[in-house]
Design a protein around this motif. Structure first.
Motif, mmCIF file in Angstrom:
data_model
loop_
_atom_site.group_PDB
_atom_site.id
_atom_site.type_symbol
_atom_site.label_atom_id
_atom_site.label_comp_id
_atom_site.label_asym_id
_atom_site.label_seq_id
_atom_site.Cartn_x
_atom_site.Cartn_y
_atom_site.Cartn_z
ATOM 1 N N GLU A 57 0.841 -1.197 0.000
ATOM 2 C CA GLU A 57 0.000 0.000 0.000
ATOM 3 C C GLU A 57 0.875 1.245 0.000
ATOM 4 O OE1 GLU A 57 -3.401 0.260 -0.063
ATOM 5 O OE2 GLU A 57 -3.395 -1.910 -0.450
ATOM 6 N N VAL A 58 0.520 2.175 -0.835
ATOM 7 C CA VAL A 58 1.257 3.438 -0.913
ATOM 8 C C VAL A 58 0.259 4.577 -0.839
ATOM 9 C CG1 VAL A 58 2.737 4.874 -2.362
ATOM 10 C CG2 VAL A 58 3.095 2.392 -2.290
ATOM 11 N N GLU A 59 0.488 5.511 0.080
ATOM 12 C CA GLU A 59 -0.471 6.610 0.222
ATOM 13 C C GLU A 59 -0.386 7.581 -0.959
ATOM 14 O OE1 GLU A 59 2.049 6.001 2.497
ATOM 15 O OE2 GLU A 59 2.823 7.891 3.317
ATOM 16 N N GLU A 60 -1.443 8.340 -1.160
ATOM 17 C CA GLU A 60 -1.469 9.338 -2.233
ATOM 18 C C GLU A 60 -0.592 10.520 -1.858
ATOM 19 O OE1 GLU A 60 -3.239 8.780 -4.991
ATOM 20 O OE2 GLU A 60 -4.177 6.940 -4.245
ATOM 21 N N GLY A 61 -0.165 11.241 -2.869
ATOM 22 C CA GLY A 61 0.561 12.488 -2.634
ATOM 23 C C GLY A 61 2.045 12.267 -2.402
ATOM 24 N N GLU A 62 2.732 13.380 -2.160
ATOM 25 C CA GLU A 62 4.187 13.324 -2.000
ATOM 26 C C GLU A 62 4.569 12.533 -0.751
ATOM 27 O OE1 GLU A 62 7.168 16.787 -2.770
ATOM 28 O OE2 GLU A 62 6.835 16.732 -0.616
ATOM 29 N N ILE A 63 5.582 11.677 -0.889
ATOM 30 C CA ILE A 63 6.095 10.911 0.250
ATOM 31 C C ILE A 63 7.573 11.208 0.396
ATOM 32 C CG2 ILE A 63 6.358 8.621 1.284
ATOM 33 C CD1 ILE A 63 4.199 7.605 -0.607
ATOM 34 N N VAL A 64 7.959 11.680 1.561
ATOM 35 C CA VAL A 64 9.380 11.924 1.847
ATOM 36 C C VAL A 64 9.665 11.485 3.269
ATOM 37 C CG1 VAL A 64 11.282 13.567 1.741
ATOM 38 C CG2 VAL A 64 9.158 14.069 0.535
ATOM 39 N N ASP A 65 10.640 10.612 3.437
ATOM 40 C CA ASP A 65 11.014 10.166 4.770
ATOM 41 C C ASP A 65 12.275 10.888 5.228
ATOM 42 O OD1 ASP A 65 8.896 8.478 4.954
ATOM 43 O OD2 ASP A 65 10.001 6.683 4.376
ATOM 44 N N GLU A 66 12.740 10.472 6.386
ATOM 45 C CA GLU A 66 14.001 10.987 6.904
ATOM 46 C C GLU A 66 14.965 9.819 6.951
ATOM 47 O OE1 GLU A 66 15.615 12.937 11.093
ATOM 48 O OE2 GLU A 66 13.470 12.634 10.807
ATOM 49 N N LEU A 67 16.191 10.020 6.497
ATOM 50 C CA LEU A 67 17.167 8.935 6.540
ATOM 51 C C LEU A 67 17.602 8.699 7.984
ATOM 52 C CD1 LEU A 67 19.458 9.764 3.465
ATOM 53 C CD2 LEU A 67 17.337 8.431 3.536
ATOM 54 N N GLY A 68 17.782 7.420 8.330
ATOM 55 C CA GLY A 68 18.273 7.110 9.663
ATOM 56 C C GLY A 68 17.189 6.844 10.681
ATOM 57 N N ARG A 69 15.975 6.597 10.214
ATOM 58 C CA ARG A 69 14.876 6.231 11.128
ATOM 59 C C ARG A 69 14.458 4.792 10.835
ATOM 60 N NH1 ARG A 69 14.115 10.250 15.082
ATOM 61 N NH2 ARG A 69 14.814 12.157 14.087
#
Lengths: 352, 324
Positions: free
Chosen positions: B182-194
């Motif tokens: 499953e992938v949510e709609e809209g822009e997805i940006v995480d933080e590295l190192g979590r």
């Protein structure tokens, strides 16, 4: 275009006292020539001083001097635009100074001081000054040709007309990265000028004994659909002419160039090398072709007053002396630098 | 929410970043016209044109050199090295040039670039197209090392990698390309190192990466059937390493098992085990156990490769050993 150039196989290394090869260009304007002379003198003085400082134990580690090869770097330094990019090797002191990087931080970097160009973190083999377009000195043979391509590609994508100039030795022409880089530059038609400084010796080995073609760079040019270009690398005027024309072509979008400049290393490969393996006759002949006295002679013959040339020489020497004194007066770098600037946050933290 | 494959998530992530930032360019072998040998970059050429999505010769040094030179002069390149095994032919660029240049130049040069590569086994390609080399990368100061396990994380972590000011080695696990999530709609940006705790548990902490995450989850199901409550942590990134999430879990469970696809010696789990031993020794109630591929090149045949790579059953056995 290919057929209009002399075939490299038909050209030989200019003998002592011979005139420049057949691509004899018009002489550059006098202010350019005086600037070339000053640049070469500063490089010569710098490298001689670097050697003296080794002997005094003030420069540690290793270093690779460009004594005798000044005309190549000086000519390109003169011909390049301030926003062009230089990529050099571990034998890169001359090319760094050629971009107008002040001598004090360069000397201080060799001496491992806080005011060094990289605060002592790089050393002699990695001189870099991004603000001067000096994009680095690379100490492992081959890679930086591919990196110069990247800068040239970037200039193309960003729509600037910057040119990348990449210097390397004859030994580099036998490593894979050379061939990968030349092919990509040609296929992508990149604004990059590759300059092979053929000083006849791959470290301690004659380049001819380990290379399948007579001219290590020019002899390979055809494989990348480039014209073979062989220049007298000890003739500052000839170098300036080829630098100007190849940079102009690259800037105009006409693609890369591969230049082989014949020159000679006055010393050994590195600090540890007395270069005893070289035939005495060869050394003597090339010392007679030293680019500096040769250029002074030519300028004098063309009417530049001896006093003017003497003054430039004295000023260059004073610059070297002043740089030495200032570098020597600088403190050693603070040990806190050890864990600085591994990552963009300024530190070396790898965990959270 | 929409269902997406890990493969399509790669193209979606690159497209998301190229749309946002015109300085993002993408290069590699067969990536443009052919859409990638794993079909992970289909459609990007049509969308962004040949100037920003570029096919290269088979010349890995030229690829990474081009990425490095472009990154140091204002672009944000994404370079593909088709199989992570091929990093060995351009390791000079990775380990000597890209990783060290910021440091050697006293911070003058920034290299915001991403090297994407197909990593790992489970696809019967044999020893030169199946290696897990994330531990090679982890050993080099100056590069960040990321390996997503789900389509959603492919997007979030690849976006974070592209936006990161440091060079990032981004390991896509080949056997995961066909998996869906499953992938949510809209822009997805995480933080590295979590790291992500993908399963809470009280009895043991299982730390895994990339394709080992679903196997660790499968092992946790098997363990649940025998009354053992395992926590599963998806590390997601080796550099930066989320020690906090690991340590918090180990302090609660008293047991640590790492699940590594890389061969045994100097695998990333050795570093994790060392940190936990040094910093949490008095919270441990049993030995730290590393479940890894043995120290062998990966064989090609299905039966042999399956026997070599950590399986849910071997993970269960490792947990039992720690709890014994």
């Amino acid at each position: 275009m290919f057929s209009s150039r002399p075939k490299p196989e038909t050209m030989t290394a200019p003998a002592a006292g011979a005139s420049a090869p057949s691509l004899a260009p018009a002489a550059p304007p006098q202010e350019v020539r005086l600037s070339l002379y000053r640049r070469m003198l500063e490089m010569r003085g710098f490298e001689k001083r670097a050697y003296d400082l080794f002997l005094q134990g003030l420069v540690k580690g290793t270093s690779h001097l460009g004594l005798g090869q000044e005309a190549v770097a000086a000519a390109f330094g003169e011909a390049m635009r301030p926003d062009d990019y230089t990529f050099a090797t571990y034998r890169g002191h001359n090319h760094t100074l050629a971009r107008g990087v002040p001598m004090v931080p360069v000397m201080a970097e060799l001496m491992g001081r806080e005011t060094g160009l990289m605060a002592g973190k790089g050393g002699s083999m990695h001189l870099t000054s991004v603000e001067h377009g000096m994009m680095g000195s690379y100490a492992i043979i081959g890679a930086h040709l591919t990196i110069a391509n990247g800068a040239a590609w970037s200039a193309k994508v960003r729509g600037t007309d910057q040119v990348a100039v990449c210097f390397f030795g004859d030994g580099t022409t036998n490593i894979g990265a050379f061939h990968e880089a030349l092919n990509l530059a040609a296929v992508w038609k990149l604004p990059v000028v590759f300059v092979c400084e053929n000083n006849l010796w791959m470290e301690y080995t004659p380049i001819g004994s380990v290379t399948a073609v007579r001219q290590p760079a020019a002899g390979r040019a055809g494989a990348y659909n480039l014209p073979p270009v062989l220049v007298d690398g000890n003739d500052a005027d000839a170098m300036y002419a080829i630098a100007t024309s190849s940079i102009a072509r690259a800037r105009a979008g006409e693609g890369p160039a591969l230049i082989e400049a014949l020159t000679y290393r006055h010393g050994g490969h590195s600090r540890a090398d007395p270069a005893k393996y070289r035939p005495e006759d060869e050394v003597r002949q090339w010392l007679e072709r030293d680019p500096l006295p040769r250029y002074r002679f030519r300028l004098a013959a063309d009417g530049v007053a001896a006093e003017a040339l003497d003054r430039i020489e004295a000023e260059a020497q004073a610059t070297v002396d002043e740089a030495t004194a200032q570098a020597q007066a600088s403190a050693e770098p603070p040990v806190g630098l050890v864990e600085k600037d591994v990552f963009a946050d300024g530190g070396a933290t790898w965990r959270r | 929410m929409a269902e997406m494959t890990y493969r399509d998530a790669v193209a979606a992530a690159i497209a998301q970043e190229m749309e946002r930032d015109p300085s993002v360019v993408f290069l590699g072998e067969d990536v443009a016209a052919a859409g990638g040998v794993f079909k992970a970059t289909v459609g990007l050429l049509d969308k962004f044109g040949p100037e920003r999505v570029v096919d290269t010769p088979i010349a890995e040094q030229a690829i990474l050199g081009a990425a490095m030179g472009a990154a140091m002069t204002g672009l944000r390149p994404i370079a593909e090295i088709m199989f992570s095994d091929f990093l060995a032919v351009c390791w000079d660029l990775v380990a000597n040039e890209i990783a060290k240049t910021r440091y050697m130049t006293n911070g003058q040069v920034s290299l915001p670039l991403v090297i994407r590569t197909g990593n790992g086994g489970g696809v019967r390609f044999g020893a030169q197209h199946s290696q897990s080399v994330e531990n090679w990368a982890m050993m080099i100061p100056g590069i960040k090392v990321v390996a997503p396990s789900t389509p959603r994380d492919v997007i979030g972590l690849l976006a974070a990698a592209v936006r990161d000011p440091d060079p990032v080695l981004f390991f896509e696990q080949k056997s995961l390309y066909a998996t869906k999530g499953e992938v949510e709609e809209g822009e997805i940006v995480d933080e590295l190192g979590r790291a992500t705790v993908v399963r809470e548990g009280r009895d043991v902490t299982i730390v895994a990466l990339a394709a080992m995450v679903p196997r660790a989850q499968a092992a946790a199901e098997l363990l649940a059937a025998e009354g053992i409550d395992a926590a599963v942590i998806d590390l997601r990134s080796l550099v930066p390493l989320d020690v906090t999430t690991i340590a918090n879990s180990v302090v609660a469970t008293g047991h640590l098992v790492t699940v590594e696809e890389n061969p045994r010696l100097c695998g990333w789990g050795a570093e994790v085990a060392s940190i936990v031993a040094e910093e949490c020794i008095f919270d441990l109630d049993g030995p730290i156990v590393r479940v890894t591929t043995p120290h062998v090149p990966l064989p090609a045949a299905e039966a042999l490769e399956d026997a070599a790579m950590p399986s849910p059953e071997r993970i269960v056995a490792g947990v039992r050993h720690s709890l014994a």
